[in-house]
Scaffold this active site. Structure first.
Site, PDB file in Angstrom:
ATOM      1  N   ASP A 123       1.406  17.945 -38.029  1.00 57.00           N
ATOM      2  CA  ASP A 123       2.394  18.235 -39.068  1.00 57.00           C
ATOM      3  C   ASP A 123       1.898  17.483 -40.306  1.00 57.00           C
ATOM      4  O   ASP A 123       1.256  16.440 -40.161  1.00 57.00           O
ATOM      5  CB  ASP A 123       3.750  17.704 -38.587  1.00 57.00           C
ATOM      6  CG  ASP A 123       4.788  17.751 -39.686  1.00 57.00           C
ATOM      7  OD1 ASP A 123       4.820  18.741 -40.419  1.00 57.00           O
ATOM      8  OD2 ASP A 123       5.559  16.778 -39.810  1.00 57.00           O
ATOM      9  N   CYS A 146       0.837  -1.208   0.000  1.00 56.75           N
ATOM     10  CA  CYS A 146       0.000   0.000   0.000  1.00 56.75           C
ATOM     11  C   CYS A 146       0.871   1.256   0.000  1.00 56.75           C
ATOM     12  O   CYS A 146       2.066   1.200   0.280  1.00 56.75           O
ATOM     13  CB  CYS A 146      -0.924   0.011   1.208  1.00 56.75           C
ATOM     14  SG  CYS A 146      -0.037   0.197   2.771  1.00 56.75           S
ATOM     15  N   CYS A 177       2.567   1.998   3.292  1.00 55.11           N
ATOM     16  CA  CYS A 177       3.723   1.122   3.532  1.00 55.11           C
ATOM     17  C   CYS A 177       4.921   1.609   2.718  1.00 55.11           C
ATOM     18  O   CYS A 177       6.059   1.588   3.189  1.00 55.11           O
ATOM     19  CB  CYS A 177       3.415  -0.323   3.134  1.00 55.11           C
ATOM     20  SG  CYS A 177       1.899  -0.925   3.849  1.00 55.11           S
TER      21      CYS A 177
END
Length: 703
Positions: A395, A14, A17
């Site tokens: 372009d 997590c 953590c």
């Protein structure tokens, strides 16, 4: 020289953590700096630290550390066989036994309390270990809040609820970890694309060696059906190569001597000998993996907002919980046990877990999904900005057109023959890199025109070039170049205009005094360009603009053929830059799509720079915010649709996470919010946010 090592991590469950792990490594005396990439599960450590020290820093979460280049076999451990999941199941079994006993022996029975207590200890052992440690250091993260809530529940005699909270928390952790692994799988699958070993011929010997030991200019032998291990150039043989892993295009590309091949692509039929041109860490697939991981580590604007919000949100929830627990009993004669219980429920429901994970899991999943389809998005910020695009500028050459112009007309305007016009033009243009120059050279070679030799070549930016042949100075370039030097007769102007109206680019050849002839060149429009422009308008792009250095007539002819909203012609590189700036001022978010080699200033100035053909050019990978690895526009509508879907999912996640918390907090007023309902709301929010984000894995390119 500073020591810098990169490691891959297993078991990083997590965001909290991850932050704690990073802090623990920073606390190692010999470490100068550390950067942890949660999305890619990877860490960069500056300074000296052994793997044992790093694993010790992550021992609280069972984090395993591996050197970056070491490929560890992924342990396919079934979900229910993991140790933490087994203890969760035992905890559930004891809860069921506890509730059965409470009906038979009563809630106050020591046996009932003992059963619930055992369930709490077994299911919450790893949680308490971290939570209590954090409490002594006054670090208030999710595990600390949970520990306080469970101890509080036990103190006021709510043993059954405490046990249910432990079980639901452990279950949510396990499911969150499983979901994050799913999201990270997109990178792991990229890492496994290229083989570990290559078959190399050195002298008369054919050997199989690790890719790390392959040297540049080694000759690699690739048999039919084998994956190519390194980037290189074909020196012998011909074959069809499936490049889907790099470009996302499933149609195989025919390769022969002199063609470039990429690591991780599949040789379908012929046998090839390939000269290795890059080290293993510099291959295109290695660069893609690196850029994807960097992108996943980069915090998107919405994530930055959520992280800042969570920083103030957690302490605020703790203060609210304390006030709920203390004020009613102290000031209004409330029952202590009842209000402490409600305070604990606030603490549990207030966990910012769903909120914190709402953005990164969506971005990690979207970027991984795009990479597998041949679209390299270089950060969450670019993903979000692409989702807000209003205007797409293109372009022309090599983007909307094939980029391989062909000579269509040669017109004599003097005594000089067609062959002489072509031969002199070739002599001058052989020094130039311009696509129109290559068209003239190809035509001259095809017609076997006599060679001339030119000297003192000089490029005239945006207009043409000049060189000396047989003691005369010849110019080749646009009509405007000649209009600056001589008065162009009206009949020649009309001829030029007629050719331009047909969508052709006209170049004049002549001296300072006389026009000798003209050459008309046309670039073929890509067959897919029209349908892609239509798709962009269908998905809500308000304006499509073509920026070209060509003349107005050619630009208009191609623009109307493709159904573009606007065409801006006769643009030099700096004019393209100004055009992008003005589009940004008028419309806000603007994307520029180019080939990443020219147009670099325009790509950099646009809100989102999108380069095509990233697989072949390092410039495209470096310059652009997004690189379409294949040399076509097919993936552009998909990229915009994916970005919009990601934006939508992030908004849904944040709204849902906050909305559910607010709703749960309102239930406190009538006293309906129980502890187990509080964690159920928290767990439900986290899971729904993660599962909602994983929907991005299924985003497909709509045909």
């Amino acid at each position: 020289m500073e020591i810098k090592n990169v490691y891959r991590l297993q078991g990083l469950s997590c965001t909290n953590c991850a932050a704690k792990f990073e802090k623990n490594i920073r606390d190692i005396q010999t470490v100068e700096d550390v950067q942890l990439n949660f999305g890619a599960s990877k860490i960069t450590v500056q300074g000296e630290a052994s793997i044992e020290q790093l694993e010790q820093a992550g021992a609280f979460d069972g984090i395993k550390v591996f050197p970056e280049r070491q490929r560890q076999a992924e342990k396919k451990e079934p979900f229910w066989k993991k140790r933490e999941n087994i203890t969760t199941m035992i905890s559930l079994f004891l809860i069921i036994v506890g509730y059965v006993l409470s009906f038979q022996l009563g809630e106050e029975s020591p046996i009932t309390i003992g059963t619930f207590g055992l369930s709490i200890l077994i299911g919450g052992y790893s949680l308490f270990k971290v939570g209590l440690k954090n409490l002594t250091k006054l670090q208030f993260d999710m595990k600390t809040l949970m520990t306080i809530a469970i101890i509080g529940a036990a103190v006021i005699g709510e043993w059954g609820e405490g046990a249910v909270v432990v079980f639901l928390f452990a279950l949510s952790e396990a499911l969150e970890s499983y979901s994050m692994d799913k999201a990270r799988q997109s990178i792991r699958s990229l890492m496994d694309i290229a083989p570990n070993r290559a078959t190399i011929r050195r002298g008369n010997e054919i050997i199989e060696i690790d890719v790390e030991d392959v040297r540049i200019n080694d000759i690699m032998i690739i048999k039919p059906g084998q994956k190519i291990a390194m980037d290189g150039e074909v020196v012998k043989g011909q074959s069809s190569i499936n490049q889907a892993t790099i470009t996302g295009e499933s149609i195989p590309i025919y390769k022969t001597t002199g063609d470039e091949v990429f690591a991780g692509t599949l040789n379908e039929e012929g046998s090839l000998e390939v000269r290795v041109t890059k080290h293993v860490e510099d291959t295109t697939i290695a660069k893609i993996i690196h850029l994807v991981e960097e992108a996943q580590a980069e915090r998107a604007p919405s994530q930055q907002f959520v992280d800042k919000f969570a920083k103030y949100y957690t302490p605020a929830i703790m203060i609210i919980a304390l006030l709920v627990a203390v004020i009613p009993p102290l000031l209004f004669g409330g029952i202590w046990s009842e209000w402490v219980y409600r305070g604990l429920a606030v603490l549990v429901v207030g966990c910012p877990c769903a909120l914190v994970i709402s953005t990164p899991v969506a971005i990690v999943t979207a970027i991984g999904n795009a990479a597998r389809k041949g679209v390299l998005i270089k950060g969450g910020i670019h993903l979000e900005e692409t989702g807000r695009l209003k205007v797409v500028a293109f372009d022309k050459t090599g983007t909307l057109t094939e980029g391989k112009p062909e000579v269509t007309d040669i017109v004599r305007l003097s005594s000089m023959s067609n062959e002489e016009i072509l031969g002199i033009s070739k002599a001058i243009e052989s020094f130039s890199q311009h696509p129109l120059a290559s068209a003239i050279i190809r035509k001259a070679e095809k017609d076997n025109v006599d060679s001339y030799s030119a000297e003192d070549f000089q490029s005239i930016t945006g207009k043409g070039a000049k060189a000396t042949l047989n003691n005369s100075t010849y110019f080749i370039g646009s009509p405007s170049l000649f209009e600056e030097m001589i008065s162009v007769p009206n009949d020649i102007k009309q001829q030029i205009k007629d050719l331009q109206t047909q969508g052709k680019t006209v170049m004049l050849l002549g001296t300072e005094k006389e026009i000798k002839g003209l050459i008309a060149v046309a670039d073929q429009v890509r067959k897919e360009s029209l349908s892609i422009i239509q798709k962009l308008h269908q998905i809500g792009i308000e304006k499509t603009v073509m920026l070209t250095g060509d003349n107005e007539a050619t630009g208009s002819a191609i623009g109307s053929q493709l159904g573009l909203s606007e065409t801006k012609a006769k643009l030099l590189p700096q004019d393209k830059l100004e055009a992008i700036k003005s589009l940004r001022e008028q419309h806000g978010n603007v994307a520029m799509v180019g080939d990443g080699v020219n147009d670099t200033p325009a790509l950099a100035t646009a809100t989102v720079g999108i380069a095509m053909g990233g697989a072949g050019t390092d410039t495209a990978l470096e310059t652009a915010d997004i690189a379409l690895m294949a040399d076509d526009l097919e993936k552009l509508p998909y990229t915009i649709a994916l970005s919009r879907k990601t934006l939508g999912i992030i908004k849904q996640n944040v709204s849902f996470a906050l909305g559910l918390k607010l709703l749960a907090l309102l239930l406190i007023i009538p006293g309906w919010l129980t502890l187990w309902l509080a964690i159920f709301a928290d767990m439900g929010a986290t899971l729904i946010v993660v599962l909602n984000s994983l929907r991005l894995m299924k985003t497909k390119y709509s045909e």
